[in-house]
Enzyme design. Structure first.
Site: not given
Ligand code: DGJ
Length: 722
Positions: A472-476, A362-363, A522, A544
């Site tokens: 895993k394509w995230d957007m925060n 992950d990150d 995500c 989350d």
């Protein structure tokens, strides 16, 4: 044939397996809505034109057609219809917003018409699409309404194109693809609101007179309201009564409106709205809207959910890239940002030993990303953490026998990054105003094709020769100060929409460039849990929030519009719960509502817990087909009934997986009766978990499960027909 145009009666009839939709062409120019409901004998419908005062009308048609009360296939702003409008068009030569289109012709097309640059449902040539052409002689614009029929799952989709065939520019000021006038005003609305970590909270309320809307102005479909919603008869239950479901195949800002009117009807609209949207059309240009979908059933709310599940599985989701969905071990809750080559390699080796299929880094692996204040935009491995780059590290991970997945957040940029130094103008901000940050990050201008191209090139360079099995394509963060220096002032209303097209372009590229890698999307958990994202991602990180009691409510709400196969569920470790057999069991049973994964530091877990996890994975494999592709029946609402109960059943009713998960207020002793209506009378079922035998009648009358006063309790039954 699912669409019939009758020139004799001036009616168009659309049929799906169990539903029928009818429109008529009134006076050869107004497409009026006549019926949407069950398909079969005895169906009656008629055109009604109730007389109302204070409603403007066309002299020629008098009281036979009031724009203000007619049930319309599409509604226009400012021309006698005072209800909420689907289309508002500004004639830029006069400034007039009065909008009207008249019917010109209709035809049936084989298959579907693709929507350029936007996700849409897939259909083969056996599908039919109705194309209804309407024209406006004042602006010279041509409007085409499309209805595509997904007969197998009782779903009809709607979208439109608008072409400026006139001499002057026009601007679309409100865009709603779905417009449905239902001939009743006694309805309940079921919608799903929430916040980060509490997505898709179920609400059911009676539709009061007025206008009720759900929306996102955030540039993402959002945690706050999901675009899926339902209307139903106030008496409708999971298995009985009239119910309608509506959704958008889109992931950005949206608006859905439910408005009652004076003559007993309810108007339903769904689309891009007007807050984050306008679109200029120069002569010769065409705009194509995203797609909206609707479904109806007279067999209750649960059947509409199952229609939506089938539709998503058969027409939206990409094909599974692996024979079995990988059971992943994700590094986020194990290490947060504190990862490197060494720890991740050991993590992978341990994951393999317990039988997990994939490790997801992950990150924290790229640029200067050691915390959430820096690094986004710098998509190359952190040289301090990965001394030999990613290639040899991934090879080592794979040597332990697991697949490899990696986290990215392409749409974002930290001001503390190399990319920001080089391209500050790529961060979305309003001219002359301070740049607002959220989680220390700004949003990249995905409406600028140069930015999208840069990301493609960058990802090609970093991931090109590597053996990556999963992204895993995230957007925060959400979009504020929406503005793009690449567009002229009169086109700034297009930025949000063009942003989404840029995101979809990159998602498509990633899918095509890495055909063997599966994508999980995500957005801070389930902040973009929608059909648009599902078109490109096999599953979505649900929330989350990994506390199982909270998860029961989030998962319960998610199942109304979306199939379990999209709902990524991880077993986490809160306060050493993994070491406590009862808690581990509960976490796992809650996670069996979708594709299973784990998310904790496996390097610190004892052997007893590891052995239990290995057993869980083996058991999950037994039920996986039923969970990912079975039909879901909800039995209890975790926020109302103290437990979330549901079952999956296969097509021929020979296998049923029943879950009982204690939830909120779960410490009261109570006997729950869980009725399985799909059990067959006359059949015998064996519960392969408890070992007991039941008749189909026993199951239909209900299995009794006693709640446990200590809470955190789950039961599962796996009934197999003898
Ligand atoms: C939010 C996601 O939902 C988490 O799972 C994790 O990937 C973090 N972002 C990483 O920053």
């Amino acid at each position: 044939m699912s669409i019939k145009i009758s020139r004799k009666t001036n009616e168009i009839i659309i049929k799906t397996a169990n539903t029928m939709y009818v429109m008529g062409i009134k006076f050869g120019k107004f497409p009026v809505h006549l019926y949407y409901g069950r398909n079969g004998r005895g169906v009656k419908y008629e055109y009604k034109s109730p007389v109302t005062s204070f409603s403007p009308y066309f002299e020629e048609h008098g009281y036979d057609y009031f724009p203000d009360v007619a049930a319309s296939e599409f509604s226009f702003f400012g021309y006698g219809d005072f209800r909420a409008d689907a289309l508002r068009l500004r004639d830029m030569s006069t400034g007039s917003d009065t909008t009207m289109f008249y019917y010109k012709k209709a035809r049936v097309l084989k298959g579907r018409v693709d929507i350029p640059g936007l996700p849409c449902a897939e259909a083969d040539e056996n599908t039919e699409t109705l194309e209804l052409t309407m024209v406006d002689e004042v602006t010279g614009c041509e409007l085409k309404l499309y209805y595509t029929v997904f007969a197998d799952c009782d779903v009809i989709s709607r979208y439109f194109t608008l072409t400026n065939r006139g001499k002057n520019p026009v601007k679309i000021e409100k865009c709603m693809m779905l417009c449905l006038d239902i001939d009743k005003d006694d309805l309940d609305m079921i919608s799903f609101h929430g916040s980060h970590c509490f997505e898709r909270m179920y609400t059911r309320e009676h539709v009061a007179p007025g206008n009720r809307s759900i929306f996102s102005r955030r540039g993402a479909s959002s945690h706050q309201f999901n675009p899926f919603f339902m209307l139903c008869d106030p008496k409708a239950t999971e298995e009985r009564g009239d119910a309608y479901g509506f959704n958008l195949v889109y992931s950005g800002s949206f608006l859905s409106e439910v408005e009652t009117e004076q003559c007993g009807k309810t108007r339903v609209l769904s689309g891009l709205g007007s807050d984050n949207f306008s679109y200029l059309l120069e002569p010769g240009e065409t705009f194509t809207s995203p797609e909206a979908v609707m479904s109806y059933s007279n067999r209750g709310i649960g059947q509409v959910s199952r229609n939506m599940h089938k539709f998503t599985r058969n027409h939206i989701l990409p094909n599974d890239r692996f024979e079995k969905r990988p059971v992943v071990l994700n590094s986020w809750e194990a290490f947060w940002f504190d990862i490197d080559e060494d720890v991740m390699t050991r993590f992978a080796a341990e994951a393999a030993k317990v039988g997990m299929d994939m490790v997801v880094m992950d990150d924290g692996w790229f640029g200067g990303r050691i915390d959430d204040r820096r690094g986004l935009g710098d998509w190359w491995p952190n040289p301090d953490r990965f001394k030999n780059g990613l290639g040899s590290f991934i090879d080592n991970v794979k040597k332990s026998g697991v697949k490899f997945g990696i986290w990215i957040e392409p749409e974002m940029i930290n001001p503390d990054s190399q990319l920001f130094k080089e391209h500050p103008e790529w961060a979305i901000s309003a001219p002359g105003r301070e740049l607002l940050l959220s989680r220390s990050q700004a949003v990249l201008d995905m409406a600028n094709p140069e930015v999208v191209q840069y990301l493609k090139d960058r990802f090609e360079e970093t991931f090109g020769g590597l053996s990556i099995d999963y992204f895993k394509w995230d957007m925060n963060r959400h979009l504020s100060e929406v503005y793009s220096p690449t567009l002229p002032p009169e086109r700034q209303g297009e930025v949000s929409f063009r942003y989404m097209k840029g995101v979809y372009d990159l998602l498509r590229w990633l899918n095509e460039r890495f055909p063997n890698a599966m994508i999980e999307t995500c957005s801070g958990g389930g902040g973009r849990y929608d059909l648009g994202m599902m078109k490109y991602s096999t599953q979505i990180w649900t929330s989350d929030n990994t506390y199982p009691v909270a998860r029961t409510a989030i998962q319960y709400g998610s199942t109304f519009g979306y199939p379990a196969t999209t709902m990524s569920c991880h077993v986490a470790n809160h306060g050493d719960s993994v070491e406590n057999a009862r808690q581990l069991e509960y976490y796992y049973r809650v996670a069996l509502n979708g594709p299973l994964g784990y998310e904790f530091d496996i390097l610190k877990i004892g052997d007893t817990a590891k052995a239990a996890i290995s057993k869980q994975i083996a058991e999950y494999r037994e039920y996986e087909e039923l969970i990912l592709r079975g039909e879901l029946y909800r039995l209890q609402n975790p926020m109302k009934d103290g437990a979330y109960s549901y079952y999956f059943v296969n097509e021929d009713n020979s296998e049923i997986l029943l879950s009982y998960l204690q939830a909120f207020g779960d410490k009261k002793e109570k006997t729950n009766k869980l009725k399985i209506s799909r059990a067959e009378t006359g059949a015998t079922y064996i519960d392969t978990i408890g070992g007991n035998t039941y008749t189909g009648e026993d199951l239909r009358r209900g299995i009794e499960v006693k709640s446990d006063k200590d809470g955190g309790y789950a039961r599962m039954f796996h009934f197999v027909k003898e």
